[in-house]
Design a protein around this motif. Sequence first.
Motif, PDB file in Angstrom:
ATOM      1  N   GLY A 193       4.285 -64.603   6.745  1.00 53.08           N
ATOM      2  CA  GLY A 193       5.511 -63.818   6.809  1.00 53.08           C
ATOM      3  C   GLY A 193       5.810 -63.563   8.271  1.00 53.08           C
ATOM      4  O   GLY A 193       4.887 -63.422   9.076  1.00 53.08           O
ATOM      5  N   ALA A 194       7.076 -63.509   8.642  1.00 50.84           N
ATOM      6  CA  ALA A 194       7.410 -63.381  10.059  1.00 50.84           C
ATOM      7  C   ALA A 194       8.625 -62.491  10.231  1.00 50.84           C
ATOM      8  O   ALA A 194       9.565 -62.535   9.432  1.00 50.84           O
ATOM      9  N   SER A 195       8.591 -61.689  11.302  1.00 50.73           N
ATOM     10  CA  SER A 195       9.750 -60.855  11.607  1.00 50.73           C
ATOM     11  C   SER A 195       9.807 -60.580  13.093  1.00 50.73           C
ATOM     12  O   SER A 195       8.798 -60.601  13.800  1.00 50.73           O
ATOM     13  N   ALA A 196      11.018 -60.315  13.569  1.00 48.19           N
ATOM     14  CA  ALA A 196      11.257 -59.906  14.947  1.00 48.19           C
ATOM     15  C   ALA A 196      11.715 -58.462  14.938  1.00 48.19           C
ATOM     16  O   ALA A 196      12.333 -57.993  13.978  1.00 48.19           O
ATOM     17  N   CYS A 197      11.431 -57.750  16.035  1.00 45.85           N
ATOM     18  CA  CYS A 197      11.839 -56.355  16.126  1.00 45.85           C
ATOM     19  C   CYS A 197      12.235 -56.033  17.562  1.00 45.85           C
ATOM     20  O   CYS A 197      11.508 -56.384  18.501  1.00 45.85           O
ATOM     21  N   ALA A 198      13.383 -55.408  17.727  1.00 45.62           N
ATOM     22  CA  ALA A 198      13.820 -54.902  19.022  1.00 45.62           C
ATOM     23  C   ALA A 198      13.367 -53.459  19.142  1.00 45.62           C
ATOM     24  O   ALA A 198      13.776 -52.608  18.355  1.00 45.62           O
ATOM     25  N   VAL A 199      12.510 -53.192  20.124  1.00 42.75           N
ATOM     26  CA  VAL A 199      11.926 -51.858  20.293  1.00 42.75           C
ATOM     27  C   VAL A 199      12.397 -51.296  21.627  1.00 42.75           C
ATOM     28  O   VAL A 199      12.055 -51.809  22.689  1.00 42.75           O
ATOM     29  N   THR A 212      14.787 -56.956   1.658  1.00 42.54           N
ATOM     30  CA  THR A 212      13.497 -57.506   1.246  1.00 42.54           C
ATOM     31  C   THR A 212      12.898 -58.256   2.434  1.00 42.54           C
ATOM     32  O   THR A 212      13.564 -58.469   3.450  1.00 42.54           O
ATOM     33  N   PRO A 213      11.652 -58.718   2.316  1.00 40.68           N
ATOM     34  CA  PRO A 213      11.049 -59.510   3.391  1.00 40.68           C
ATOM     35  C   PRO A 213      11.528 -60.958   3.438  1.00 40.68           C
ATOM     36  O   PRO A 213      10.931 -61.780   4.136  1.00 40.68           O
ATOM     37  N   LEU A 214      12.614 -61.289   2.746  1.00 37.94           N
ATOM     38  CA  LEU A 214      13.108 -62.664   2.725  1.00 37.94           C
ATOM     39  C   LEU A 214      14.020 -62.976   3.904  1.00 37.94           C
ATOM     40  O   LEU A 214      14.077 -64.110   4.383  1.00 37.94           O
ATOM     41  N   GLU A 215      14.739 -61.980   4.384  1.00 38.81           N
ATOM     42  CA  GLU A 215      15.734 -62.227   5.428  1.00 38.81           C
ATOM     43  C   GLU A 215      15.075 -62.474   6.784  1.00 38.81           C
ATOM     44  O   GLU A 215      13.957 -62.042   7.050  1.00 38.81           O
ATOM     45  N   GLY A 216      15.794 -63.203   7.652  1.00 36.22           N
ATOM     46  CA  GLY A 216      15.367 -63.293   9.043  1.00 36.22           C
ATOM     47  C   GLY A 216      14.820 -64.634   9.449  1.00 36.22           C
ATOM     48  O   GLY A 216      15.451 -65.683   9.252  1.00 36.22           O
ATOM     49  N   LEU A 217      13.626 -64.614  10.051  1.00 31.21           N
ATOM     50  CA  LEU A 217      13.014 -65.814  10.602  1.00 31.21           C
ATOM     51  C   LEU A 217      12.589 -66.783   9.502  1.00 31.21           C
ATOM     52  O   LEU A 217      12.379 -66.392   8.348  1.00 31.21           O
ATOM     53  N   VAL A 218      12.431 -68.053   9.865  1.00 28.69           N
ATOM     54  CA  VAL A 218      11.820 -69.034   8.965  1.00 28.69           C
ATOM     55  C   VAL A 218      10.349 -68.665   8.823  1.00 28.69           C
ATOM     56  O   VAL A 218       9.678 -68.340   9.812  1.00 28.69           O
ATOM     57  N   ARG A 290      14.467 -68.202  18.770  1.00 25.56           N
ATOM     58  CA  ARG A 290      15.260 -68.075  20.002  1.00 25.56           C
ATOM     59  C   ARG A 290      16.563 -67.328  19.755  1.00 25.56           C
ATOM     60  O   ARG A 290      17.014 -66.529  20.582  1.00 25.56           O
ATOM     61  N   GLY A 291      17.179 -67.596  18.612  1.00 24.64           N
ATOM     62  CA  GLY A 291      18.419 -66.908  18.277  1.00 24.64           C
ATOM     63  C   GLY A 291      18.232 -65.409  18.174  1.00 24.64           C
ATOM     64  O   GLY A 291      19.070 -64.619  18.642  1.00 24.64           O
ATOM     65  N   TYR A 292      17.135 -64.984  17.566  1.00 27.24           N
ATOM     66  CA  TYR A 292      16.866 -63.556  17.451  1.00 27.24           C
ATOM     67  C   TYR A 292      16.505 -62.945  18.799  1.00 27.24           C
ATOM     68  O   TYR A 292      16.879 -61.806  19.097  1.00 27.24           O
ATOM     69  N   VAL A 293      15.773 -63.696  19.631  1.00 22.65           N
ATOM     70  CA  VAL A 293      15.457 -63.195  20.965  1.00 22.65           C
ATOM     71  C   VAL A 293      16.747 -62.943  21.748  1.00 22.65           C
ATOM     72  O   VAL A 293      16.931 -61.888  22.367  1.00 22.65           O
ATOM     73  N   GLY A 294      17.674 -63.899  21.707  1.00 27.22           N
ATOM     74  CA  GLY A 294      18.948 -63.725  22.398  1.00 27.22           C
ATOM     75  C   GLY A 294      19.749 -62.559  21.849  1.00 27.22           C
ATOM     76  O   GLY A 294      20.330 -61.769  22.606  1.00 27.22           O
ATOM     77  N   ASN A 295      19.782 -62.442  20.534  1.00 30.16           N
ATOM     78  CA  ASN A 295      20.493 -61.334  19.881  1.00 30.16           C
ATOM     79  C   ASN A 295      19.929 -59.992  20.326  1.00 30.16           C
ATOM     80  O   ASN A 295      20.661 -59.088  20.747  1.00 30.16           O
TER      81      ASN A 295
END
Length: 378
Positions: A193-199, A212-218, A290-295
Amino acid sequence: MSVNYVGLALVLNCGSSSVKYQVVDTTQDEPLAVGLVERVTHHSEAIREIIAQLSEPGSGVDLTTLTVVGHRVVQGGAEFSAPTIIDDEVERKIAVLAALAPLHNPPNLAGITAARAAFPDLPHVAIFDTAFHSTLPVEAYTYAVDRHVAAEHGVRRYGFHGTSHAYVSRETARLMGRAVGDVNTIVLHLGNGASACAVKGGISVDTSMGLTPLEGLVMGTRSGDIDPAVTLHLARTAGMTPDEVDTLLNRHSGMVGLTGYSDMRDVNAAIEAGSHEARVGMDVYCRRIRGYVGNYYAQLGHLDAITFTAGVGENDPVVRAGALAGLEELGIEIDPERNAGRKKEPTLISTDASRVQVWVVPTNEEREIALQSIAAVS
C-alpha cells in the motif's frame, strides 16, 4: 501532542487472520519483544497466545509493569481525531465505522474486545490511521460531489498511513536538526500500500489516499487514481457487479495488473530481463509519485525535505531515483552513490547542492502507537 512520556506499552495490530504485537519501552530504541500470531480464528485465543509467549522465561517482559495497551485502528472517520482511551462507547463507534473500512475495522475491534477482557485493569488506547489527517483543510478533504449526499454518507477524504506519516515527518525534522514546526516535508510511504502526505510544520495538510485506501499512488495490487467513470464503463460493457469492480481495483490492479508482479523486486528483475510490460509499469508508478510531489510542493509553497519510507521506499533505489527524476529545477537532486542499496538506517540521499533534502527514514508505526498511547494516559 507530546511524545516524550515514559512507559511500557503492548502494541497490537489485529488483522482478520493474524495479530502482530510489540512491547515497547519508550526509554529504549529497540522493542523488548516482537511477535506474530497467525491463522487466527478467534482473537481471544490469539491474545492468550501472546500472553503465553510474553510470560515465558527469557522473554524480557514483565507483563505486570505494562503502562497501556495500544491498538491500531484503521478508520476513525470524522469521529476520532486523536488517540482515544477505549470504553464501551468507543468500541460501539468503531463498529459503526466498519462501513467505511469493512476489511479492517472489524478485526481491529475484535482484538480490542479480546485484549480489554485479558487486561481489564489496564487502559487501552485506540490509535487511528486517519487521525493524523484530521488537520486537512476543508478544501483538501472535500470531494466535488453533491454536498448533501456527501454529508449523509460520510463521503470525504480521510487518508491513511497517518501513524507512519506522523513518525517519519517528525524523525526527518530531528535528523535535520530542526524543530518539526519549522519543517515542510513530503513523506512517501511506499509499500504494497502506498501514500503521499504533505506535512506543513508537523501538520498533515494533504494526502493521497481518500475515502478508502484505494485512491492515490499506484500500489502493489491497487489502481490508485483512475477516472471514476471506469467503474461505470465496466459495469455497462463488461457486466461487472460492484463487488467485481471492487475486487479488480483493489486486488488485480496496480503493479500486479500492469506487470504481473506485486513485489518490486520481481518487477525490477523483469525489467532487467527485458520485459516491456514491467518497464511501462515502473514508469507509470514513478510518474504518479512525481505528480504528487509536484502537487504537494505547490500546496506547501516551500519544501524542506522529501522522505521515503516503508518496504519499497526504504529498500528500492530504482524507485527512489525514478520517482524524483527530472526534478532538478525544483531543487531536488539525488546522489546516486548515497541512494544505492537498501537503507536500514536513516540516510540522506540528496546531493550537497540539493535545495530540498531527500531522506530515507525507516518507519516505526509500533513505536509511534506506543508513544501516542502512553501520552494519552499520562
